[in-house]
Design a protein around this motif. Sequence first.
Motif, mmCIF file in Angstrom:
data_model
loop_
_atom_site.group_PDB
_atom_site.id
_atom_site.type_symbol
_atom_site.label_atom_id
_atom_site.label_comp_id
_atom_site.label_asym_id
_atom_site.label_seq_id
_atom_site.Cartn_x
_atom_site.Cartn_y
_atom_site.Cartn_z
ATOM 1 N N TYR A 186 -8.409 -15.421 6.690
ATOM 2 C CA TYR A 186 -7.692 -16.470 6.487
ATOM 3 C C TYR A 186 -6.288 -16.181 6.515
ATOM 4 O O TYR A 186 -5.655 -15.513 5.788
ATOM 5 C CB TYR A 186 -8.255 -16.736 5.065
ATOM 6 C CG TYR A 186 -9.808 -17.071 4.767
ATOM 7 C CD1 TYR A 186 -9.973 -18.512 4.984
ATOM 8 C CD2 TYR A 186 -10.817 -16.172 4.568
ATOM 9 C CE1 TYR A 186 -11.337 -18.672 4.850
ATOM 10 C CE2 TYR A 186 -11.954 -16.443 4.402
ATOM 11 C CZ TYR A 186 -12.330 -17.717 4.649
ATOM 12 O OH TYR A 186 -13.875 -18.087 4.502
ATOM 13 N N GLY A 187 -5.719 -17.098 7.273
ATOM 14 C CA GLY A 187 -4.217 -17.100 7.444
ATOM 15 C C GLY A 187 -3.494 -17.934 6.636
ATOM 16 O O GLY A 187 -2.366 -18.199 6.616
ATOM 17 N N THR A 188 -4.299 -18.702 5.664
ATOM 18 C CA THR A 188 -3.780 -19.632 4.865
ATOM 19 C C THR A 188 -4.461 -19.173 3.435
ATOM 20 O O THR A 188 -5.303 -18.807 3.231
ATOM 21 C CB THR A 188 -4.102 -21.065 5.243
ATOM 22 O OG1 THR A 188 -3.745 -21.913 4.041
ATOM 23 C CG2 THR A 188 -5.388 -21.274 5.139
ATOM 24 N N GLU A 189 -3.620 -19.438 2.299
ATOM 25 C CA GLU A 189 -4.025 -19.007 0.958
ATOM 26 C C GLU A 189 -4.485 -20.360 0.132
ATOM 27 O O GLU A 189 -4.630 -20.240 -1.057
ATOM 28 C CB GLU A 189 -2.932 -18.159 0.205
ATOM 29 C CG GLU A 189 -1.646 -19.217 0.288
ATOM 30 C CD GLU A 189 -0.476 -18.306 -0.444
ATOM 31 O OE1 GLU A 189 0.045 -18.620 -1.478
ATOM 32 O OE2 GLU A 189 -0.003 -17.792 0.330
ATOM 33 N N GLU A 190 -4.803 -21.484 0.896
ATOM 34 C CA GLU A 190 -5.201 -22.607 0.027
ATOM 35 C C GLU A 190 -6.485 -22.524 -0.762
ATOM 36 O O GLU A 190 -6.705 -23.137 -1.758
ATOM 37 C CB GLU A 190 -5.159 -23.883 1.033
ATOM 38 C CG GLU A 190 -4.073 -24.172 1.943
ATOM 39 C CD GLU A 190 -2.907 -24.622 1.112
ATOM 40 O OE1 GLU A 190 -3.157 -25.523 -0.122
ATOM 41 O OE2 GLU A 190 -1.690 -24.122 1.125
ATOM 42 N N LEU A 191 -7.222 -21.494 -0.087
ATOM 43 C CA LEU A 191 -8.635 -21.277 -0.867
ATOM 44 C C LEU A 191 -8.542 -20.137 -1.963
ATOM 45 O O LEU A 191 -9.445 -19.803 -2.433
ATOM 46 C CB LEU A 191 -9.537 -21.155 0.212
ATOM 47 C CG LEU A 191 -10.231 -22.059 1.204
ATOM 48 C CD1 LEU A 191 -10.980 -21.435 2.358
ATOM 49 C CD2 LEU A 191 -10.784 -23.208 0.770
ATOM 50 N N PHE A 192 -7.536 -19.642 -2.245
ATOM 51 C CA PHE A 192 -7.458 -18.652 -2.974
ATOM 52 C C PHE A 192 -5.978 -19.000 -3.988
ATOM 53 O O PHE A 192 -5.219 -18.203 -4.062
ATOM 54 C CB PHE A 192 -6.801 -17.419 -2.179
ATOM 55 C CG PHE A 192 -7.855 -16.978 -1.335
ATOM 56 C CD1 PHE A 192 -9.064 -16.455 -1.617
ATOM 57 C CD2 PHE A 192 -7.826 -17.572 0.214
ATOM 58 C CE1 PHE A 192 -9.995 -16.051 -0.588
ATOM 59 C CE2 PHE A 192 -8.978 -17.111 1.089
ATOM 60 C CZ PHE A 192 -9.872 -16.426 0.820
ATOM 61 N N GLN A 193 -6.367 -20.050 -4.716
ATOM 62 C CA GLN A 193 -5.256 -20.314 -5.812
ATOM 63 C C GLN A 193 -5.642 -19.966 -7.112
ATOM 64 O O GLN A 193 -6.572 -20.473 -7.787
ATOM 65 C CB GLN A 193 -4.997 -21.997 -5.866
ATOM 66 C CG GLN A 193 -4.681 -22.528 -4.609
ATOM 67 C CD GLN A 193 -3.125 -22.226 -4.071
ATOM 68 O OE1 GLN A 193 -2.250 -22.181 -4.873
ATOM 69 N NE2 GLN A 193 -3.160 -21.695 -2.852
ATOM 70 N N ASP A 194 -4.740 -18.904 -7.616
ATOM 71 C CA ASP A 194 -5.024 -18.154 -8.833
ATOM 72 C C ASP A 194 -3.959 -18.414 -9.721
ATOM 73 O O ASP A 194 -2.696 -18.353 -9.217
ATOM 74 C CB ASP A 194 -5.346 -16.819 -8.472
ATOM 75 C CG ASP A 194 -5.509 -15.908 -9.811
ATOM 76 O OD1 ASP A 194 -5.942 -16.539 -10.703
ATOM 77 O OD2 ASP A 194 -5.625 -14.598 -9.959
#
Length: 1225
Positions: A780-788
């Motif tokens: 995953y080159g984007t962090e949109e699915l990993f919002q902590d």
Amino acid sequence: MNSIRSLSSLTICLCIQLSLCLLGSTSASTSLWGKTLHFKGRPCVWQLQPDAVVPALKELSVCVLLRRSYATTWTGFIYKAPGGRNIELGLGGTGAELSVWLFGEEWLIKKELKLHKWHSVCLTWSGKAQRLRIYVNGNSQHEATVNPIPPKQLAQNGTLTLGVSHYVDKNGEVQRENGKDLLGEIGLFRMWAREWSAEELKRQSCADGDVLSWDLRQWKYNCPPEPDNNLHCAWSLYKIKMWTSIVHSTKPGNCSMSLENITRNWLESIFPHNISVHNIFVSSQSHTCNVVNNFAALHMQQPQESRALSNSPCDKCFSCEVHVNVDPAASVEVVQANLTVLLSSTFSSDILNLTADPDSISIVPMDPFSLMTKPPPTVSTGVTSSEMGPTQSLPARPANMSTTGEPLDLNETVVGPDTFFRVNLTLSMTGTPTKPKEIIEKLVKEKLEVNDTMVVLNLIIMENFGRYMEQYDGLMLFNGQHKQYHCTFHVQEHSINSIAEIKTFINATLMTKYENGSIIIETLDVAIKHIVPENCLEETTSTIYGQYIWPEAFPQVNQEMKCKEPESEKASRLCKLDIETDTTTWADPDMTNCNPVVTILELNNITVTTGNAAEVVDVIQDLVDAQLGNTAELSSSELDTVVEKLNQVVDISIVKPAVGAKIFNIVADILLSKTDVTPVANIVLHLTDRMGANMNFQGDSVNLTAPSLALSMINVDTDEFSGLTFGVSFSSSNLVPKTFVNQSFTSEPLPETDATISLPSALYNFFPERNKTRVQFQFYGTEELFQDPLTTTAIHSSWILNSYIVSASINDSYVNNLKDPVVVTHRHKNPKQPGDRVQCMFWDFQNNGGQGGWNSTGCETQSISPDQTICFCDHLTHFAVLLDVSRAPVSEADNQILTLISYLGCGISSIFLGITLLTYLAFEQLRRDHPSKILINLSAALLGMSMLFLLDSWLSSFFNYGLCIATAATLHYFLLASFTWMGLEAVHMYLALVKVFNIYIPSYILKFCVAGWGIPLVIVSLVLAIDKDAYGNAVRKDSAVVLQSTDPFCWLQNDVFFYVTVVAFVLLILLCNVSVFIVVLIQIRQMRANKPSANSRSTLNDLRAVASLTVLLGLTWSMGFFSFGPARVVLMYLFSIFNTLQGFFVFLFHCLMKENVREQWRIHWCCGCFRLNDYSDWSRSVSVGGHCKKNNLVNSDSVASDNTSTIRKVSDSSTGSGPKHHQGA
């Protein structure tokens, strides 16, 4: 007879006008041509009339058109023997199979009839040959030997239903069987009493059946047929059957003319010129007229009721069969409607009246073999030009055929396809042009596209890299001296020249030599092949923009059709010629100008099945693309709908790589938009994981990539597994990642990768017990699915995700507590700065109440460089590196503003520090006392630091190793010198204002200069001697991204040296300065308390003295040590403003606000009324004061004798203007 001829012109005109008026009215017509049967789920039964005759057939052919709307089990037709339960003859199927029944036996054929597309299915059987054949769309699909056990003929007069299966109840009524109904449409069901060959089926595809025809009178139904303007079958030869009556007028003439001639003259008079009459057969002559009310009786020529004519011997009633030819061919339903109108009108002349009974008229397209020499056309289901766009003539269609549905007397010009050639060209180029392929392309097109009759298509140019000498037509060439290029392309020729002429022209044109300066291009070989690509066949596409039926098109023809929405715009689609295969395929439709007719929320009305899963994904992709093309994001309801349907596709069907790639692209498009995916983040992560687990592909591995996403699946042999390594290279400029797989374990990262994950051989213990198991990797080159909240809330905003996310998993296995860890290497997005802390973490789906979050359990962190970190984890999941940037806890926007403030403040300070130095160095009267000399040195150090800070980025941009070290060391030196002189200012103030006893220090200023400039020099020299590489660029010289840095800065790069020589040194100086500052303030307060008379003095001077001391002692630098917590951003702004403007404040308090400095400016630098006299009273007082300063000893009692003078002394000492000092020069 002549009277009949004389009325022909008037009759034709009247009939044509009448036909045009009645053309749209088909209420009285029983023909089903141009109509289809719609089966929409509600009970709809079409059954054969009980009195319809089906003879016992020893051979037969049956054809039907089908269009399925939903992927369900379906029935085409079922024929059962009278009283029988088994299927005598039938057609049905499922999503991927056809079912054919004959004499109770079933055959299954692997053939999928695509949804929303018309398919022609034909069954032929021969009892003599014991052979059954199945044809789909004109192509043979299956041939089987039929069981020779009797019966060897089709049972006669059975029951037949269309679209549904049936049974016969005890009352003899046909009843519908539930569960196998067709959801779709049926058209052109016909049956013949002979076995047609494949070629015969193609030639008579528009001919009506001789056993069962496509006519209402043969069917009993409870749901009416519906007109279908998109289904046309053009035909030329027709058979007309009717009852005709002749009634002579009151003046009977010669009635000896044969009925055949009377009929021919009548028909030739009323028919348009493009309809010719061939054969006429007359039968059943009688003086009573038979009125036919039954269609079967019409075929059997059996009168049902009679009516008497007049008593004239010439009055007759007869049945006739007429064969006519329509040229050009036209749609069957149009011909039937027009001819019915013409025949239904009474024809009158001087001697007789002719009338055809309207109920008896039957007009059917007939078998052409006995009368035609040209092959008939095939069925065309294209949309007419009046509706959706132009209908193109087919290349194989004879000149007398048409599918446009125009009036019968409209002649058309047949348009044929262009001529195509494949050209292979070998060239030799001498010279070294910068873009040789562009030159070759331009040359080829300029040579051939000279007269607008030729077009060069699909040009491919490749350089030949042969090392050996080659020979072409006797010409010896060395590849070391010449470059050879091989060109392949198509030529499309529009003119009507012969093929030989075109070939000769192409060959002669390409063989000419090209010279342009030093560039010479010669042709070594030309191979020209004439190709005849087939047309792109008619195709129906169902998209979010509506259903479009693209007519058959010639190669390289761009078909255009009106958009459903808006109708003023057009969609287009190219019939593209492929350079690899020389065949044609439809390109994707260009729907740019069309608007969707459905929305994302309407996906909820679609039921996902195994048969339509791929089509559902196509629809979702089109809808998402259209929505994100109009808006920047999907709404929460739209996002939920898309994710739900994608989950259904993955759960219900076995995903193929092509479908998986589309799902991946849909996810990527959503992630790259502004859609908030946090509520469905874990659902999407599980979706991609299940998709990889369920994917069915050929071979051992498959890779899927989409913008910012990558998925690799490897089927590993459990017995030979020795580890596996997966790497990804990703660039923000090119959003599509590149994946690398190594079938072994490697602890080192793969070259030029941004993320590498290596699986140890110990994973073998977690493999399921089977020969093959699947390992999948995700990137995953984007962090949109990993919002902590750890990285998004204000409290933890010092943590940022500083790497891309990579994961690994094994099908049907949960991997944890590995003895040999998984090795994950991450390249940092931003280089780690001194003081930054990195931490390896994994995505824990259970964190934050099931929303997911980062967790470091089971992972060890090893930072190997500012650019890379290695993680050792004992489990498999999604891994990343988080960076604690509390040393620089500002956002990108704040960082840019702070940078601007810093550069602007340093620039302002440099200017005013220069003015301060110039003032004190120019006027000898101002620099006679010790505070002024200390001020000069402090200003010089601050000026050097500000100038080096301003020039650092520019000097760093040269990326010169030595220059960068020199710049960093010099900046370090001036920073230390500035703080050293601030400390010396505090020492001097302590001696002058606190130690008020008589003190004598020889060479006072000289010792200060040695300390102020020597101590920093010693520190910097030691750093250089110990490790000169401690100085350098903020981006490491050996880093792979050194040339990509947008903000280089030469400075201390070693954390130890930074904390010892900068942080500790500055902290020590500030602590001493703060102590002196506090002592001075206490001393002043005590003196004010002892002298109440001083309270009358204005506090303005006191405040000025405090501010001046703060600037000189550098107390504002202490804010840097308190820049943490909620107020850190505010303190960073204050720190940048006050410290970069320190030079300006020096000028403000020690030049602009000092009266003696202003007077010197007015004496020496002003003119006119602003200029002061050198011998003024003030000037003389300054001189006296100056002489007083030369005293080496001063009685402390006199200094402290007055409170007011003491306060003034603090101010003067801090500003360098007071005359009272006790130290020796």
